[in-house]
Each structure stands twice: as C-alpha cells, then as structure tokens.
Design an enzyme around this catalytic site. Structure first.
Site, PDB file in Angstrom:
ATOM      1  N   ASN A   1      -9.722 -55.607 -20.802  1.00  0.00           N
ATOM      2  CA  ASN A   1     -10.981 -54.988 -21.900  1.00  0.00           C
ATOM      3  C   ASN A   1     -10.332 -55.628 -23.291  1.00  0.00           C
ATOM      4  OD1 ASN A   1      -9.708 -52.570 -22.988  1.00  0.00           O
ATOM      5  ND2 ASN A   1     -10.007 -52.012 -20.984  1.00  0.00           N
TER       6      ASN A   1
ATOM      7  N   LYS B   1     -14.959 -33.919 -18.359  1.00  0.00           N
ATOM      8  CA  LYS B   1     -13.586 -34.402 -18.276  1.00  0.00           C
ATOM      9  C   LYS B   1     -13.011 -33.065 -18.568  1.00  0.00           C
ATOM     10  CE  LYS B   1     -13.613 -39.013 -19.081  1.00  0.00           C
ATOM     11  NZ  LYS B   1     -13.039 -40.233 -18.448  1.00  0.00           N
TER      12      LYS B   1
ATOM     13  N   LYS C   1     -19.576 -36.338 -21.530  1.00  0.00           N
ATOM     14  CA  LYS C   1     -18.343 -36.721 -21.091  1.00  0.00           C
ATOM     15  C   LYS C   1     -17.254 -35.737 -21.321  1.00  0.00           C
ATOM     16  CE  LYS C   1     -17.825 -41.177 -21.189  1.00  0.00           C
ATOM     17  NZ  LYS C   1     -17.805 -42.448 -21.706  1.00  0.00           N
TER      18      LYS C   1
ATOM     19  N   PRO D   1      -7.554 -43.595 -10.782  1.00  0.00           N
ATOM     20  CA  PRO D   1      -7.707 -42.256 -11.283  1.00  0.00           C
ATOM     21  C   PRO D   1      -7.969 -42.294 -12.595  1.00  0.00           C
ATOM     22  CG  PRO D   1      -5.462 -43.280 -11.199  1.00  0.00           C
ATOM     23  CD  PRO D   1      -6.187 -44.532 -10.771  1.00  0.00           C
ATOM     24  N   ASP D   2      -8.616 -41.206 -12.773  1.00  0.00           N
ATOM     25  CA  ASP D   2      -8.963 -40.466 -14.242  1.00  0.00           C
ATOM     26  C   ASP D   2      -7.693 -39.921 -14.664  1.00  0.00           C
ATOM     27  OD1 ASP D   2      -9.791 -39.372 -16.450  1.00  0.00           O
ATOM     28  OD2 ASP D   2     -11.900 -39.660 -15.833  1.00  0.00           O
ATOM     29  N   ILE D   3      -7.068 -40.645 -15.477  1.00  0.00           N
ATOM     30  CA  ILE D   3      -5.806 -39.964 -16.268  1.00  0.00           C
ATOM     31  C   ILE D   3      -6.011 -38.640 -16.971  1.00  0.00           C
ATOM     32  CG2 ILE D   3      -3.794 -40.506 -17.800  1.00  0.00           C
ATOM     33  CD1 ILE D   3      -4.207 -43.556 -16.791  1.00  0.00           C
TER      34      ILE D   3
END
Ligand code: C5P
Length: 408
Positions: free
Chosen positions: A218, A354, A350, A317-319
C-alpha cells in the site's frame, strides 16, 4: 523551525572535523537559532574565522584578551544569553581540560564561566559536546576518563560515530554529521517525559508476496511511524522500531537508544511485535495488509494471454488488537486509522473494536507520503481534532497526549 529563538554558542576546538562547522552553523540558523561562534586557536588551522563570521552573521571570538566586548569579559558575556553551548568538534584536549575545570583560553574559560542570565539570576547553561578524534585517542583510557567525568558533571556527549577517519584508520571517533548534531540538539530541547519507558512502534506498509517478484502493498511511506519513533526517543524512551519496506533512515540512530527490525509481510511484523511485546507503550502506526495471499507461487507466474492467475486470500492477524488483548501486563496501546469518511464515528468504533485507549484518525488518505498530516485524537471521552502540522510536530503532540493518559 525547530530552534526558533534559541541562542546557541558554538565552540569549535582543533580537529579536522572543524571543516564541517560552517554547514552546522547554517543548519542551526535555518532552524531559527542565533549562533555565536567561539574558536580555539587550534581550530583556526582547520576553518577560518572569516567563514564562520560570514555564515553566523556574528563576530567570531578566539582570544580571552579580545576587547570587542565592552567590559572586556568575553568569557562571561558570550554565554549569558545562551540556551545551550555546543562544542563541535570536541577534541581530546578540550574534553580533558573541561573535565578538570582548566581554563587557559577563551573557550575553556567560557565553559566554566557559562550561565544563562534570566531575570537577574544566572541559570545553568546546558553543554553538549560532539567528540571527534582518532580512534586510538578516543579509546585512550585518559579520554574515556574525561568522558565519564564530563557525563557525571551533566555534560551531554553526542557520538562519536564509527567509520573511516581522516588519518586513514577506521573506527570510533568520527564527528557526527551536521544533520545528526542538529537532530541531537533539537532532541535535547524536548521534555524528557518518557525517561525509562520502552516503546514499540510499527511503521510503513507490509508486503504480501504473490510470487518471488510480485506482491501486494500500500501507499504508506512510514514517515508518521518514524516520526513517532523519533519523538519517543527525544522524550527519553528506548525504542524498538518494527518497519515494513520503506526507504527511511533510522531516526536518532547515534543515540544507541533505538533498535530497528525490518520486516516484509504482516505475518513477519506480527512475529516481530510478539517478540517485542514486553514494553510500556505500543504505537501501531503501520498500514498492515488486511489479507495475505495463501497460495503464493514459488516461481514467477508466467504471463499468459488466456489464463489470469487466481489469488486466494486469508485475513492477516490484527497485530494491534492482539497486543491490546494481552494479559494483565498489556502496554498502553495507540492505534492509527485512515478514514475517508465519517472520521469520528468510524474512528470511535474502531477504537472500541480494537480495545485501545487512544486512536489517531487521519483525515483522509492524502497523508500518505506527505510531510504534513491532519488527525483527530479519539479516546473514551470524545474526538479531538488537531491542526494540520508537520509529522514530527504532530508526533511530539501525540507523545504529550499519551503521557497525559499513561496510568500513574
Ligand atoms: O482495521 P484497520 O486496519 O483500519 O486498523 C488500523 C489500525 O490497526 C492501525 O493502528 C494498524 O497498525 C492496526 N492493524 C494491525 N494489524 C492489522 C491491521 C491493522 O495492527 N492486521
């Protein structure tokens, strides 16, 4: 301008690295400082007072008998407005002399007479020294004794760097580059709000391989994450910077307070964060790829007119969420998010999803690769938009906001 209204006395002692000091003066002035140069006699063999007078815009002083100061006391007057005295290059002789308090020329006398006058009182004037000498001279027990004494006396030593030396030998003793000295001085002026804290920062994009030569990534440049790492170092933290593929130098590397791990994929980044999770604050600035390709080819996929490759994706994975879900010892976690619309609502949702106490929401994707950024701070009590500013200033502001929110 990071040194606006700062008065700097630049002391130059005798060493070949003195030839870099006109550039150093130019950099200080570009950042808004006023610079008063004082040289030793030996320094004039390496760079001329005329050059330094021209670049600093101020007369240069060398002799303690100089009568251009009305009361004849240059060693006292020259530091009375100073916010800091910087000695670059600092020779072995000058450091040894000052560690013993010797004063037999203008610069060494100014060092023990230094003090900044404010409302009739004389306040301590900070002293930063930037050593430059041959490797053997630097390693000599007498020099190391001087350095230890100077540090114990509160003198800040910047460097030296290692590398090829003017004498042809290779090793520690090179003067830091002028840009690094400037960065060291700017860092010195920042409040030390994170002393003793261990900070982990992720930065940049990640890269998910399609085959050995192609991949998905990105537009993240890493600039915001690197600015956060720099601001944390300036505040006195030790920093572990975990960076995706970016072309940025490690910030304040010469301080020895930063460790850098370069990674490619989100999985690599997740592993690196897992090994670094024992920290006080975690800044998740990286633009982590949401998906990885589960069937990357081990060979380059050949182009074919009839067949397009089919890529299969799996969630990465969402670190950040994983770090925030850590057991009792979880660090203070700060997330970042780029939203193109409904910044407040999406950002707050968000943050809650999180489970992080603070989320920094970019106002739109145009920030990628830029030196400026506009964000809102989002915490449990609301959404606080900040002015647009350059990324280092913003990073310092974010550090200040985090410090306010850290548990006692
Ligand atoms: O969900 P989204 O990608 O918008 O969230 C952005 C935040 O989550 C950033 O702080 C980013 O570093 C972090 N993140 C992560 N791991 C992922 C995806 C995002 O740590 N796989």
């Amino acid at each position: 301008m990071y040194l606006l209204n700062k008065h700097i006395v630049l002391g130059i002692s005798g060493g070949i690295a003195a030839y870099k000091t006109p550039e150093l003066v130019r950099l200080f002035i570009k950042e808004g400082a006023q610079v008063q140069v004082v040289m030793t006699q030996a320094a004039t063999h390496f760079v001329t007072p005329t050059t330094l007078q021209a670049v600093s815009g101020n007369p240069v002083f060398i002799s303690q008998w100089d009568d251009r100061i009305p009361n004849g006391m240059a060693h006292i007057e020259l530091s009375r407005k100073a916010d800091a005295v910087v000695i670059a290059p600092a020779s072995a002789d000058l450091m040894a002399k000052h560690s013993l308090g010797l004063a037999d020329d203008l610069l060494s006398t100014l060092l023990i007479a230094r003090g900044c006058e404010e409302q009739g009182s004389i306040l301590p004037c900070p002293l930063l020294m930037v050593p430059a000498m041959n490797l053997q001279m630097w390693q000599h027990v007498a020099t190391q004794r001087s350095v230890a004494r100077l540090k114990a006396d509160g003198v800040i030593i910047l460097g030296p760097a290692s590398g090829p030396q003017a004498c042809g030998e290779v090793g520690a003793g090179r003067m830091l580059e002028p840009e690094e000295i400037l960065e060291g001085l700017c860092a010195f002026f920042q409040p030390k709000t994170l002393l003793g804290k261990r900070v982990v920062v992720t930065a940049g994009p990640t890269y998910e391989a399609i085959d050995p030569v192609r991949g998905l990534t990105n537009k993240s440049s890493g600039k915001m994450g690197f600015a956060i790492a720099k601001a944390a170092l300036e505040a006195g933290a030790s920093v572990h910077l975990i960076a995706g593929p970016v072309h940025l130098p490690t910030p304040l590397e010469f301080t020895g307070m930063i460790r850098r791990t370069d990674v490619l994929s989100a999985a690599d980044m997740a592993n690196a964060v897992e090994s670094a999770k024992d920290c006080d604050i975690f800044f998740s600035v990286a633009a982590v790829a949401d998906w990885k390709i589960i069937n990357p080819s081990s060979q380059k996929i050949k182009k074919s007119d009839s067949l397009s490759p089919t890529l299969e994706f799996a969630l990465n994975p969402d670190i950040l969420a994983r770090m925030a879900a850590n057991s009792a010892q979880r660090p203070f976690c700060v997330g970042f998010a780029a939203e193109t619309q409904h910044v407040s609502e999406f950002g707050q949702a968000k943050r809650i999803a999180k489970n992080v106490p603070l989320l920094i929401a970019n106002h739109g994707p145009d920030t990628f690769g830029q030196d400026h950024n506009q964000v809102s701070l989002i915490d449990a009590s609301g959404v606080y938009p900040l002015q647009q500013m350059d990324k280092l200033r913003l990073a310092r502001e974010i550090i200040a906001q985090v410090v306010q929110r850290l548990p006692a």
